[in-house]
Design a protein around this motif. Sequence first.
Motif, short mmCIF file in Angstrom:
data_model
loop_
_atom_site.label_atom_id
_atom_site.label_comp_id
_atom_site.label_asym_id
_atom_site.label_seq_id
_atom_site.Cartn_x
_atom_site.Cartn_y
_atom_site.Cartn_z
N GLY A 5 7.34 14.91 44.57
CA GLY A 5 6.63 13.68 44.90
C GLY A 5 6.95 12.60 43.89
N SER A 6 6.24 11.52 43.98
CA SER A 6 6.47 10.42 43.06
C SER A 6 5.54 10.53 41.86
CB SER A 6 6.26 9.09 43.77
OG SER A 6 4.95 8.99 44.23
N SER A 7 5.88 9.86 40.78
CA SER A 7 5.03 9.84 39.61
C SER A 7 4.25 8.52 39.59
CB SER A 7 5.86 9.98 38.33
OG SER A 7 6.77 8.93 38.21
N VAL A 8 3.11 8.56 38.95
CA VAL A 8 2.26 7.37 38.85
C VAL A 8 1.95 7.11 37.38
CG1 VAL A 8 1.20 7.58 41.13
CG2 VAL A 8 0.16 8.72 39.18
N ALA A 9 1.70 5.87 37.06
CA ALA A 9 1.34 5.47 35.70
C ALA A 9 0.46 4.24 35.78
CB ALA A 9 2.60 5.19 34.87
N TRP A 10 -0.22 3.94 34.67
CA TRP A 10 -1.07 2.76 34.59
C TRP A 10 -0.36 1.68 33.80
CZ3 TRP A 10 -4.90 2.35 37.77
CH2 TRP A 10 -5.62 3.48 38.17
N ARG A 11 -0.43 0.44 34.26
CA ARG A 11 0.06 -0.72 33.54
C ARG A 11 -1.14 -1.59 33.20
NH1 ARG A 11 4.09 -3.81 36.89
NH2 ARG A 11 5.51 -2.23 36.08
N LEU A 12 -1.27 -1.96 31.93
CA LEU A 12 -2.37 -2.81 31.50
C LEU A 12 -1.99 -4.26 31.76
CD1 LEU A 12 -5.12 -2.94 29.99
CD2 LEU A 12 -3.79 -3.26 27.92
N ASN A 13 -2.74 -4.93 32.63
CA ASN A 13 -2.47 -6.33 32.97
C ASN A 13 -3.40 -7.30 32.25
OD1 ASN A 13 -0.40 -5.67 34.66
ND2 ASN A 13 -1.60 -5.82 36.52
N SER B 276 7.24 -3.61 46.02
CA SER B 276 8.24 -3.19 45.04
C SER B 276 8.53 -4.35 44.12
CB SER B 276 9.52 -2.74 45.75
OG SER B 276 10.09 -3.82 46.44
N SER B 277 8.74 -4.02 42.85
CA SER B 277 9.05 -5.06 41.88
C SER B 277 10.30 -4.67 41.13
CB SER B 277 7.88 -5.25 40.91
OG SER B 277 7.73 -4.11 40.13
N THR B 278 11.09 -5.65 40.78
CA THR B 278 12.31 -5.41 40.01
C THR B 278 12.37 -6.36 38.83
OG1 THR B 278 13.50 -6.95 41.43
CG2 THR B 278 13.60 -4.61 42.03
N GLU B 279 11.27 -6.53 38.13
CA GLU B 279 11.23 -7.44 37.01
C GLU B 279 11.94 -6.81 35.82
OE1 GLU B 279 7.19 -8.24 36.19
OE2 GLU B 279 6.78 -9.12 38.14
N GLY B 280 12.87 -7.55 35.23
CA GLY B 280 13.53 -7.10 34.02
C GLY B 280 14.35 -5.85 34.20
N GLY B 281 14.83 -5.58 35.38
CA GLY B 281 15.64 -4.40 35.61
C GLY B 281 14.83 -3.14 35.83
N SER C 15 4.50 -1.65 42.67
CA SER C 15 3.25 -2.16 42.10
C SER C 15 2.14 -1.77 43.05
CB SER C 15 3.32 -3.66 41.89
OG SER C 15 3.54 -4.31 43.12
N GLY C 16 1.18 -1.04 42.54
CA GLY C 16 0.13 -0.51 43.39
C GLY C 16 -1.16 -1.27 43.26
N PRO D 268 8.99 3.70 44.39
CA PRO D 268 7.95 2.95 45.10
C PRO D 268 7.43 3.70 46.31
CG PRO D 268 9.77 1.51 44.56
CD PRO D 268 10.20 2.90 44.20
N SER D 269 6.13 3.77 46.41
CA SER D 269 5.48 4.50 47.48
C SER D 269 5.51 3.70 48.78
CB SER D 269 4.04 4.82 47.10
OG SER D 269 3.36 5.43 48.16
N THR D 270 5.75 4.39 49.87
CA THR D 270 5.72 3.73 51.18
C THR D 270 4.47 4.11 51.96
OG1 THR D 270 6.98 5.54 52.16
CG2 THR D 270 8.23 3.64 51.33
N SER D 271 3.58 4.89 51.33
CA SER D 271 2.36 5.28 52.04
C SER D 271 1.44 4.08 52.18
CB SER D 271 1.64 6.41 51.29
OG SER D 271 1.11 5.91 50.10
#
Length: 169
Positions: free
Chosen positions: A142-150, A91-96, A101-102, A45-48
């Motif tokens: 650095g951190s990695s990023v990805a897209w989640r389809l909502n 930050s999210s911890t859904e389902g482990g 969440s950006g 999770p990004s803190t920026s």
Amino acid sequence: MSTTTTSKRKSPTTTTSDSSPKTIHFTSRTPTWTYLKLQLVTNPPSTSTSPLDPLTARTYLSAALSQFLGLMGTTIPLDILKVSPPPSSSSSTEGGKTGGSGSTVWARVPRDDAAAVVAALSSWIGGSTGTNTNGGGDAAGGSSVAWRLNGRGHSLMGSAVPAIGLECV
């Protein structure tokens, strides 16, 4: 001897229905566009505090399409309708699963290309450190990023896009 002839035509009505407007229902069977509601997920999770801007979102989306579909992926027209900041709890911890969440991005793509765009975005993982946006994760630490389809739909209402403040960028 008199004969009466009955007409088979209906007589014109002179009721008040002429003054009330007639309702016309229109259903689009083949919509032109598909609307996507996407969320940028960072891991760790990004803190920026810098929010996602439309140019960076476009760069991430183009990198995903280019990686999955090659040169043809970059020719798919993709309109960014709105970029909203992340929710207050980042930050999210859904389902482990852990991950930040950006920002949420609402985009519009042609209906015929929607399946390819969804496949490209859902399989892409990119680096958020400047130069590594074509995938590969955290090469520079650095951190990695990805897209989640909502959400996905053929109308803005189907994608749960708020109707306030939409602009094409």
